[in-house]
Design a protein around this motif. Structure first.
Motif, mmCIF file in Angstrom:
data_model
loop_
_atom_site.group_PDB
_atom_site.id
_atom_site.type_symbol
_atom_site.label_atom_id
_atom_site.label_comp_id
_atom_site.label_asym_id
_atom_site.label_seq_id
_atom_site.Cartn_x
_atom_site.Cartn_y
_atom_site.Cartn_z
ATOM 1 N N MET A 305 44.344 48.147 32.841
ATOM 2 C CA MET A 305 42.921 47.912 32.572
ATOM 3 C C MET A 305 42.223 47.185 33.712
ATOM 4 S SD MET A 305 42.938 46.899 28.505
ATOM 5 C CE MET A 305 41.138 46.947 28.345
ATOM 6 N N THR A 306 42.943 46.344 34.446
ATOM 7 C CA THR A 306 42.308 45.562 35.508
ATOM 8 C C THR A 306 42.336 46.250 36.869
ATOM 9 O OG1 THR A 306 44.387 44.358 35.881
ATOM 10 C CG2 THR A 306 42.753 43.345 34.401
ATOM 11 N N ALA A 307 43.061 47.341 36.990
ATOM 12 C CA ALA A 307 43.118 48.054 38.277
ATOM 13 C C ALA A 307 41.709 48.475 38.702
ATOM 14 C CB ALA A 307 44.025 49.272 38.160
ATOM 15 N N GLY A 308 41.277 48.014 39.853
ATOM 16 C CA GLY A 308 39.950 48.348 40.339
ATOM 17 C C GLY A 308 38.829 47.515 39.737
ATOM 18 N N HIS A 309 39.159 46.517 38.921
ATOM 19 C CA HIS A 309 38.158 45.651 38.272
ATOM 20 C C HIS A 309 37.686 44.616 39.289
ATOM 21 C CE1 HIS A 309 36.230 43.004 35.409
ATOM 22 N NE2 HIS A 309 36.588 43.773 34.379
ATOM 23 N N ALA A 310 36.405 44.638 39.588
ATOM 24 C CA ALA A 310 35.887 43.793 40.668
ATOM 25 C C ALA A 310 36.083 42.312 40.399
ATOM 26 C CB ALA A 310 34.401 44.090 40.883
ATOM 27 N N GLN A 311 35.989 41.887 39.139
ATOM 28 C CA GLN A 311 36.096 40.465 38.815
ATOM 29 C C GLN A 311 37.529 40.008 38.574
ATOM 30 O OE1 GLN A 311 33.180 40.743 35.477
ATOM 31 N NE2 GLN A 311 32.163 39.024 36.495
ATOM 32 N N LEU A 312 38.475 40.945 38.552
ATOM 33 C CA LEU A 312 39.851 40.604 38.185
ATOM 34 C C LEU A 312 40.861 41.183 39.177
ATOM 35 C CD1 LEU A 312 39.543 41.169 34.322
ATOM 36 C CD2 LEU A 312 39.711 38.972 35.486
ATOM 37 N N SER A 313 40.514 41.220 40.440
ATOM 38 C CA SER A 313 41.417 41.814 41.430
ATOM 39 C C SER A 313 42.711 41.015 41.564
ATOM 40 C CB SER A 313 40.720 41.909 42.782
ATOM 41 O OG SER A 313 40.306 40.626 43.236
ATOM 42 N N GLY A 314 42.614 39.677 41.492
ATOM 43 C CA GLY A 314 43.819 38.857 41.568
ATOM 44 C C GLY A 314 44.706 39.040 40.352
ATOM 45 N N VAL A 315 44.097 39.116 39.168
ATOM 46 C CA VAL A 315 44.865 39.348 37.939
ATOM 47 C C VAL A 315 45.518 40.722 37.988
ATOM 48 C CG1 VAL A 315 44.688 39.650 35.434
ATOM 49 C CG2 VAL A 315 43.445 37.784 36.559
ATOM 50 N N ALA A 316 44.813 41.707 38.520
ATOM 51 C CA ALA A 316 45.385 43.050 38.631
ATOM 52 C C ALA A 316 46.627 43.046 39.513
ATOM 53 C CB ALA A 316 44.342 44.018 39.189
ATOM 54 N N ALA A 317 46.528 42.399 40.675
ATOM 55 C CA ALA A 317 47.676 42.341 41.582
ATOM 56 C C ALA A 317 48.829 41.568 40.962
ATOM 57 C CB ALA A 317 47.256 41.697 42.904
ATOM 58 N N LEU A 318 48.514 40.469 40.288
ATOM 59 C CA LEU A 318 49.544 39.638 39.673
ATOM 60 C C LEU A 318 50.276 40.384 38.567
ATOM 61 C CD1 LEU A 318 50.947 36.883 39.242
ATOM 62 C CD2 LEU A 318 49.053 36.290 37.696
ATOM 63 N N THR A 319 49.546 41.006 37.659
ATOM 64 C CA THR A 319 50.194 41.667 36.527
ATOM 65 C C THR A 319 50.967 42.905 36.959
ATOM 66 O OG1 THR A 319 48.077 42.768 36.034
ATOM 67 C CG2 THR A 319 48.602 40.765 34.798
ATOM 68 N N ASP A 320 50.470 43.609 37.971
ATOM 69 C CA ASP A 320 51.213 44.759 38.484
ATOM 70 C C ASP A 320 52.547 44.315 39.085
ATOM 71 O OD1 ASP A 320 51.414 47.622 39.196
ATOM 72 O OD2 ASP A 320 51.273 46.862 41.243
ATOM 73 N N ALA A 321 52.517 43.218 39.857
ATOM 74 C CA ALA A 321 53.757 42.712 40.458
ATOM 75 C C ALA A 321 54.702 42.170 39.393
ATOM 76 C CB ALA A 321 53.428 41.618 41.468
ATOM 77 N N MET A 322 54.154 41.508 38.369
ATOM 78 C CA MET A 322 55.001 40.942 37.320
ATOM 79 C C MET A 322 55.685 42.021 36.502
ATOM 80 S SD MET A 322 52.848 37.623 35.920
ATOM 81 C CE MET A 322 54.130 37.134 34.736
ATOM 82 N N ARG A 323 54.962 43.113 36.190
ATOM 83 C CA ARG A 323 55.612 44.147 35.376
ATOM 84 C C ARG A 323 56.731 44.824 36.165
ATOM 85 N NH1 ARG A 323 51.291 49.175 34.634
ATOM 86 N NH2 ARG A 323 50.733 49.418 36.826
ATOM 87 N N SER A 324 56.542 44.992 37.470
ATOM 88 C CA SER A 324 57.609 45.573 38.294
ATOM 89 C C SER A 324 58.824 44.663 38.322
ATOM 90 C CB SER A 324 57.094 45.813 39.715
ATOM 91 O OG SER A 324 56.065 46.761 39.725
ATOM 92 N N LEU A 325 58.591 43.363 38.451
ATOM 93 C CA LEU A 325 59.689 42.409 38.501
ATOM 94 C C LEU A 325 60.406 42.333 37.166
ATOM 95 C CD1 LEU A 325 60.729 39.284 37.943
ATOM 96 C CD2 LEU A 325 61.207 40.326 40.158
ATOM 97 N N VAL A 326 59.641 42.334 36.052
ATOM 98 C CA VAL A 326 60.259 42.276 34.722
ATOM 99 C C VAL A 326 61.158 43.484 34.500
ATOM 100 C CG1 VAL A 326 59.756 42.429 32.248
ATOM 101 C CG2 VAL A 326 58.506 40.789 33.674
ATOM 102 N N ARG A 327 60.688 44.663 34.877
ATOM 103 C CA ARG A 327 61.514 45.863 34.721
ATOM 104 C C ARG A 327 62.771 45.786 35.577
ATOM 105 N NH1 ARG A 327 56.289 49.653 35.279
ATOM 106 N NH2 ARG A 327 55.766 49.934 33.078
ATOM 107 N N GLN A 328 62.642 45.227 36.761
ATOM 108 C CA GLN A 328 63.798 45.122 37.651
ATOM 109 C C GLN A 328 64.780 44.072 37.164
ATOM 110 O OE1 GLN A 328 62.683 43.945 41.604
ATOM 111 N NE2 GLN A 328 64.747 44.169 42.435
ATOM 112 N N ARG A 329 64.254 42.945 36.702
ATOM 113 C CA ARG A 329 65.122 41.832 36.314
ATOM 114 C C ARG A 329 65.804 42.074 34.980
ATOM 115 N NH1 ARG A 329 63.448 35.604 37.349
ATOM 116 N NH2 ARG A 329 65.269 34.587 36.458
ATOM 117 N N TRP A 330 65.095 42.739 34.060
ATOM 118 C CA TRP A 330 65.662 42.995 32.724
ATOM 119 C C TRP A 330 65.563 44.500 32.456
ATOM 120 C CZ3 TRP A 330 61.704 38.786 31.980
ATOM 121 C CH2 TRP A 330 62.269 37.523 32.202
#
Length: 348
Positions: A305-330
């Motif tokens: 939902m935040t991908a390309g969201h002008a007010q939430l670019s940092g949240v978009a980058a953070l959540t995308d990186a976190m979901r990749s890490l969660v899938r890798q770690r668990w």
């Protein structure tokens, strides 16, 4: 059939509704006792709110919300037949369940939610959702997972909470609009168990359809087409009831659910514990999914939902990186169970 002398039903209620006869005790939360009772042969639900220092507040909230929502037609709640504040006893309409195979559950749910959100709000406490402490704990989780936190993420999350607070007086919120608090009748869905009713931003409850019923044991995913149809029905219903614009941002609402650690555990275990810190040490099952599975689903939703969201670019980058890490770690985490109709009957 046993008599109702042990149900704390006052003489005033007996005089109004008739002699009570207990039919059976019903399943309920640890903080209430619920029974099916007949008053002079007419079935009703008797609910006794118990336990905890906030019992009186929960009784007040439920009675107030039922009376306010009962002003909407068609009503989105069970009718309140009688109430005894001294004993914290409510007598409610006994709702007859309909046939779930004949309706689109998610659409009926959204229509009922829109009706509830359109009710008056006088006398209800303000919404209590994600707080600054949740932001700190969530960002600490990212750091524990070795995910870089973008410089703008904290400020963006604070802005999300500020925007939601700006609509804090907007709508009558159920507080826990879970599938098992939504009774499907032949006249549509009617809500029960409004002890947590509040006034606040409607989007935090419409978000349940996307974020997966976050306060519920039966956390599930719905097919995207069902979510789209349900959200359209919600907005159409609000407009038909004289609310041409629904306040709040659905993306903000989903972000707020993502960062709430309390939304990983049942109500009795909420508040005062850093569940994000516990999540890095171990996983736990609640209902249909584990805490880490809930996190992964919410990260997926928010990152999308935040991908390309002008007010939430940092949240978009953070959540995308976190979901990749969660899938890798668990890597053995499962996706949430998919509900094709009512989440209480998975796979139907």
């Amino acid at each position: 059939m046993p008599h109702g002398h042990d149900l704390l039903i006052s003489e005033a209620i007996r005089a109004e509704l008739g002699a009570p006869v207990l039919v059976r005790r019903l399943d309920s939360s640890p903080r209430s006792d619920v029974s099916l009772v007949e008053f002079d042969g007419a079935p009703a639900i008797v609910k006794h709110i118990t336990g905890g220092p906030d019992a009186a507040d929960r009784f007040h909230n439920e009675v107030t919300a039922l009376r306010l929502a009962g002003q909407v037609r068609p009503s989105p709640v069970a009718a309140l037949l009688a109430a005894d504040p001294a004993a914290r006893v409510l007598v409610l309409e006994h709702l007859q369940r309909g046939s779930p195979a004949e309706v689109r559950w998610s659409v009926e749910y959204a229509v009922a939610l829109a009706r509830l959100h359109s009710a008056p709000i006088a006398g209800l406490p303000p919404y209590r959702g994600a707080a600054p402490d949740d932001i700190d704990a969530f960002l600490s989780l990212a750091q524990r997972l070795d995910v870089p936190v973008p410089a703008s993420a904290a400020a963006e999350l604070r802005a999300v909470l500020a925007r939601l607070d700006g609509d804090a007086a907007g709508s009558l919120l159920h507080g826990d609009p879970c599938p098992d608090n939504a009774v499907l009748t032949d006249d549509g869905i009617r809500f029960v168990d409004l002890e947590g009713a509040q006034r606040g931003p409607a989007m935090v409850e419409l978000a349940y359809l996307r974020i997966g019923f976050p306060t519920c044991w039966c956390v599930t995913a719905l097919p995207p087409a069902q979510v789209t149809a349900a959200e359209a029905a919600y907005h159409d219903t609000r407009r038909s009831l004289g609310h041409p614009a629904t306040g709040g941002d659905l993306t903000d609402a989903c972000v707020s659910w993502l960062i709430q650690g309390d939304a990983l555990v049942q109500r009795a275990a909420r508040r005062g514990i850093d569940h994000w810190a516990a999540l890095t040490r171990g996983d736990w099952k609640w209902g249909t999914a584990t805490a880490r599975e809930r996190l992964l689903h919410r990260l997926d939703v928010v990152a999308t939902m935040t991908a390309g969201h002008a007010q939430l670019s940092g949240v978009a980058a953070l959540t995308d990186a976190m979901r990749s890490l969660v899938r890798q770690r668990w890597p053995r985490l499962s996706t949430l169970p998919m509900a094709r109709n009512n989440p209480l009957t998975l796979g139907d």
